[in-house]
Design a protein around this motif. Structure first.
Motif, PDB file in Angstrom:
ATOM      1  N   TYR A 184       4.660   4.957  -5.887  1.00 19.98           N
ATOM      2  CA  TYR A 184       5.776   5.244  -6.786  1.00 19.98           C
ATOM      3  C   TYR A 184       5.142   5.922  -8.005  1.00 19.98           C
ATOM      4  O   TYR A 184       4.332   5.320  -8.693  1.00 19.98           O
ATOM      5  N   MET A 226       0.970  -1.524  -6.465  1.00 12.68           N
ATOM      6  CA  MET A 226       1.793  -2.277  -5.524  1.00 12.68           C
ATOM      7  C   MET A 226       1.138  -3.546  -5.025  1.00 12.68           C
ATOM      8  O   MET A 226       1.697  -4.250  -4.194  1.00 12.68           O
ATOM      9  N   LYS A 283       2.293  -3.606 -12.002  1.00  7.54           N
ATOM     10  CA  LYS A 283       2.394  -2.896 -13.270  1.00  7.54           C
ATOM     11  C   LYS A 283       2.161  -1.407 -13.053  1.00  7.54           C
ATOM     12  O   LYS A 283       1.690  -0.970 -12.007  1.00  7.54           O
ATOM     13  N   LEU A 284       2.498  -0.629 -14.070  1.00  7.95           N
ATOM     14  CA  LEU A 284       2.209   0.800 -14.057  1.00  7.95           C
ATOM     15  C   LEU A 284       0.754   1.022 -14.439  1.00  7.95           C
ATOM     16  O   LEU A 284       0.255   0.435 -15.399  1.00  7.95           O
ATOM     17  N   TYR A 342       3.380  -2.776 -24.006  1.00  5.35           N
ATOM     18  CA  TYR A 342       2.146  -2.034 -23.764  1.00  5.35           C
ATOM     19  C   TYR A 342       1.401  -1.848 -25.091  1.00  5.35           C
ATOM     20  O   TYR A 342       2.009  -1.736 -26.151  1.00  5.35           O
ATOM     21  N   ARG A 353       2.726   3.116  -9.777  1.00  4.04           N
ATOM     22  CA  ARG A 353       2.996   1.678  -9.714  1.00  4.04           C
ATOM     23  C   ARG A 353       1.917   1.018  -8.868  1.00  4.04           C
ATOM     24  O   ARG A 353       1.635   1.451  -7.757  1.00  4.04           O
ATOM     25  N   GLU A 400      10.039  -2.217  -8.421  1.00  2.00           N
ATOM     26  CA  GLU A 400       8.972  -1.238  -8.594  1.00  2.00           C
ATOM     27  C   GLU A 400       9.518   0.167  -8.874  1.00  2.00           C
ATOM     28  O   GLU A 400       8.884   0.951  -9.574  1.00  2.00           O
ATOM     29  N   GLN A 448       5.443  -8.330 -18.950  1.00  2.00           N
ATOM     30  CA  GLN A 448       6.787  -7.964 -18.543  1.00  2.00           C
ATOM     31  C   GLN A 448       7.645  -9.215 -18.488  1.00  2.00           C
ATOM     32  O   GLN A 448       7.205 -10.258 -17.974  1.00  2.00           O
ATOM     33  N   PHE A 502      -0.882  -2.295 -20.022  1.00  2.00           N
ATOM     34  CA  PHE A 502       0.166  -3.275 -19.805  1.00  2.00           C
ATOM     35  C   PHE A 502      -0.215  -4.624 -20.404  1.00  2.00           C
ATOM     36  O   PHE A 502      -1.322  -5.134 -20.162  1.00  2.00           O
ATOM     37  N   GLN A 527      11.147   2.816 -16.490  1.00  2.00           N
ATOM     38  CA  GLN A 527      10.990   2.176 -17.788  1.00  2.00           C
ATOM     39  C   GLN A 527      11.248   3.206 -18.877  1.00  2.00           C
ATOM     40  O   GLN A 527      10.710   4.315 -18.839  1.00  2.00           O
TER      41      GLN A 527
END
Lengths: 114, 116
Positions: free
Chosen positions: B32, B96, B103-104, A35, B94, A99, A48, A45, A103
């Motif tokens: 989430y 979705m 990603k967050l 990040y 999150r 999900e 990943q 972001f 983290q």
């Protein structure tokens, strides 16, 4: 167990240079995310990786690249640095890439581009 | 669009008083949700998350958060604030959508100041 570690802590570069940032995940974690956090904003972001494969990429130019090694550590590379790349770069690890996985973040690398 | 909002840039509270840091979200499907805290010049520390189940989630350092689906909120709370709780708090959800890397998505953060 040690948490997520990042190196270096601080870095000063000039425009046009290249930088490599390093991250070691928590033991047993197979996913690493990168990040960028600019002062006064939430993290953005970048990438990943899970099991050495790229699983996601944020809205960053191709100057940004990353990889994950067999021991699950990771590197973030930034080429042709711009002043706007100055930020705190955060690495986060998680057990997997689901999900719901939490983290866990490292302390970050503060990059200053002059 | 998936988003998360922290409507207050700063919250001030006296030590020993209850604190609330607000977060609202907009996502499709079941959310989430995560809360993190950031101390000056430090990385983010995980506090708690809501995935499913009980609407009241208990986390680290005495913090808890209440998931409210009808109000699309996930406010962070603590019954009795400490000076050491002074920090920057981030809410994240999150994303979705399969095309968005799951990603967050992060709020802009709320600076909490606990006064002695």
């Amino acid at each position: 167990d040690a948490g997520v570690t990042q190196s270096p802590t601080h870095l000063i570069k000039t425009r046009g240079q290249h930088v490599t940032l390093r991250c070691s995940p928590i033991s047993g974690h197979k996913s690493v995310s990168w990040y960028q956090q600019v002062l006064g904003q939430g993290p953005q972001f970048i990438f990943q990786y899970y099991e050495k494969e790229e699983r996601g990429r944020g809205n960053f130019p191709d100057r940004f690249s990353a990889r994950q090694f067999p021991n699950y550590s990771s590197e973030l590379n930034v080429n042709a640095l711009l002043l706007g790349d100055s930020a705190l770069y955060l690495c986060a690890s998680s057990r997997g890439s689901r999900e719901a996985d939490t983290q866990y973040f490292g302390p970050g690398t503060r990059l200053t581009v002059l | 669009a998936q988003s998360v909002a922290q409507p207050e840039d700063q919250v001030n509270v006296a030590e020993g008083n209850p604190l609330t840091v607000k977060c609202t979200y907009s996502v499709s499907g079941n959310p989430y949700l995560f809360w993190y805290v950031q101390y000056p010049n430090r990385g983010l520390q995980f506090l708690l998350k809501y995935i499913t189940g009980d609407n009241l989630v208990k986390g680290s350092y005495g913090f808890e958060a209440e998931f409210n689906k009808s109000q699309t909120s996930f406010h962070l709370k603590k019954p009795s604030a400490l000076v050491s709780d002074s920090a920057l708090y981030f809410c994240a959800v999150r994303d979705m959508h399969a095309g968005n890397n799951r990603k967050l998505i992060w709020g802009l953060g709320t600076s909490l100041a606990v006064n002695p």
